[in-house]
Design an enzyme around this catalytic site. Sequence first.
Site, PDB file in Angstrom:
ATOM      1  N   ARG A  41     -13.474 -15.186 -11.417  1.00 18.46           N
ATOM      2  CA  ARG A  41     -12.997 -13.799 -11.432  1.00 18.46           C
ATOM      3  C   ARG A  41     -14.182 -12.840 -11.601  1.00 18.46           C
ATOM      4  O   ARG A  41     -14.205 -11.751 -11.037  1.00 18.46           O
ATOM      5  CB  ARG A  41     -12.023 -13.579 -12.594  1.00 18.46           C
ATOM      6  CG  ARG A  41     -10.720 -14.332 -12.454  1.00 18.46           C
ATOM      7  CD  ARG A  41      -9.760 -13.921 -13.571  1.00 18.46           C
ATOM      8  NE  ARG A  41      -8.624 -14.827 -13.672  1.00 18.46           N
ATOM      9  CZ  ARG A  41      -7.567 -14.808 -12.866  1.00 18.46           C
ATOM     10  NH1 ARG A  41      -7.495 -13.932 -11.899  1.00 18.46           N
ATOM     11  NH2 ARG A  41      -6.574 -15.656 -13.039  1.00 18.46           N
ATOM     12  N   HIS A  74       2.314  -0.034 -13.260  1.00 20.41           N
ATOM     13  CA  HIS A  74       3.085  -1.253 -13.509  1.00 20.41           C
ATOM     14  C   HIS A  74       4.575  -0.915 -13.427  1.00 20.41           C
ATOM     15  O   HIS A  74       4.999   0.108 -13.963  1.00 20.41           O
ATOM     16  CB  HIS A  74       2.731  -1.802 -14.901  1.00 20.41           C
ATOM     17  CG  HIS A  74       3.430  -3.081 -15.205  1.00 20.41           C
ATOM     18  ND1 HIS A  74       3.058  -4.286 -14.648  1.00 20.41           N
ATOM     19  CD2 HIS A  74       4.502  -3.350 -15.994  1.00 20.41           C
ATOM     20  CE1 HIS A  74       3.867  -5.233 -15.082  1.00 20.41           C
ATOM     21  NE2 HIS A  74       4.749  -4.700 -15.900  1.00 20.41           N
ATOM     22  N   GLY A 123       0.797  -1.228   0.000  1.00 19.03           N
ATOM     23  CA  GLY A 123       0.000   0.000   0.000  1.00 19.03           C
ATOM     24  C   GLY A 123       0.824   1.270   0.000  1.00 19.03           C
ATOM     25  O   GLY A 123       0.318   2.338   0.378  1.00 19.03           O
TER      26      GLY A 123
HETATM   27  C1  GRF Z   1       3.986  -1.534  -7.273  1.00 20.75           C
HETATM   28  O1  GRF Z   1       5.353  -1.692  -7.492  1.00 20.75           O
HETATM   29  C2  GRF Z   1       3.228  -1.570  -8.554  1.00 20.75           C
HETATM   30  O2  GRF Z   1       3.975  -1.175  -9.648  1.00 20.75           O
HETATM   31  C3  GRF Z   1       2.878  -3.027  -8.693  1.00 20.75           C
HETATM   32  O3  GRF Z   1       2.640  -3.455  -7.386  1.00 20.75           O
HETATM   33  C4  GRF Z   1       3.431  -2.691  -6.477  1.00 20.75           C
HETATM   34  C5  GRF Z   1       2.532  -2.230  -5.363  1.00 20.75           C
HETATM   35  O4  GRF Z   1       3.246  -1.652  -4.319  1.00 20.75           O
HETATM   36  N1  GRF Z   1       1.748  -3.186  -9.577  1.00 20.75           N
HETATM   37  P1  GRF Z   1       2.505  -1.005  -3.088  1.00 20.75           P
HETATM   38  O5  GRF Z   1       1.536  -2.030  -2.539  1.00 20.75           O
HETATM   39  O6  GRF Z   1       1.795   0.224  -3.565  1.00 20.75           O
HETATM   40  O7  GRF Z   1       3.575  -0.694  -2.102  1.00 20.75           O
END
Ligand code: GRF
Length: 211
Positions: A87, A131, A34
């Site tokens: 899903r 991503h 998060g």
């Molecule tokens: C991020 O690195 C994002 O790019 C990927 O999942 C990760 C989530 O990180 N899709 P966080 O939970 O926001 O710390």
Amino acid sequence: MLETPEAMISPPLPTVWPRFRQPLRLGVMASGAGTNLAAIAQSIQSGQLHAQIQVVVYNNPQAGVAVRSTRLGLPTVLLNHRDYASREALDGDIVQALQAHDVDWVIMAGWLRCVTSVLIDAFPQRILNIHPSLLPSFPGLKAVEQALAAGVTLSGCTVHHVELAVDSGPVVMQAAVPVQMQDTAVTLQARIQTQEHRIYPAAIALAAMGG
Ligand code: GRF
């Protein structure tokens, strides 16, 4: 002043952030720690991103995002994917939770499940994802490891609109970071995440302006 290479390949943040007729009503979907949720909340609190987080939906009972979200005083809903036969059924309940909280933009911040047309059709052109690669390179799982294995010298992160194919959809904003010789997945991920936290709030504002 000389800029660092990193500064030169990461877009500048707005000096003036847009104000909307009403604050954007965000619904955040997350599966992990998060930190992106925290960065978005921080941008809202500091008066940059004109938005409010209506609800946080998470799917993994152990996810750290639940702790962060609760500490931030946000409505927080667990929808455990293991409780669903399909899903589509999970996405149906996600849509219900988002609509019940009057969400108009869906922000996937580390949502580690494929989504279906049930979600996408409920919020047309209003779902964003982040991503950890420069898409279209390295879509899917373990993007950071994929970049290291490929031997690229630049990687980064991408905020994009969500379409049915995984990690596809028009790009809203990207930031690049150098890959260093001694990088591991942990060190490269950390460098990328610093940029994620910078660009995600700005990308939300840009997308909401139609950018
Ligand atoms: C991020 O690195 C994002 O790019 C990927 O999942 C990760 C989530 O990180 N899709 P966080 O939970 O926001 O710390």
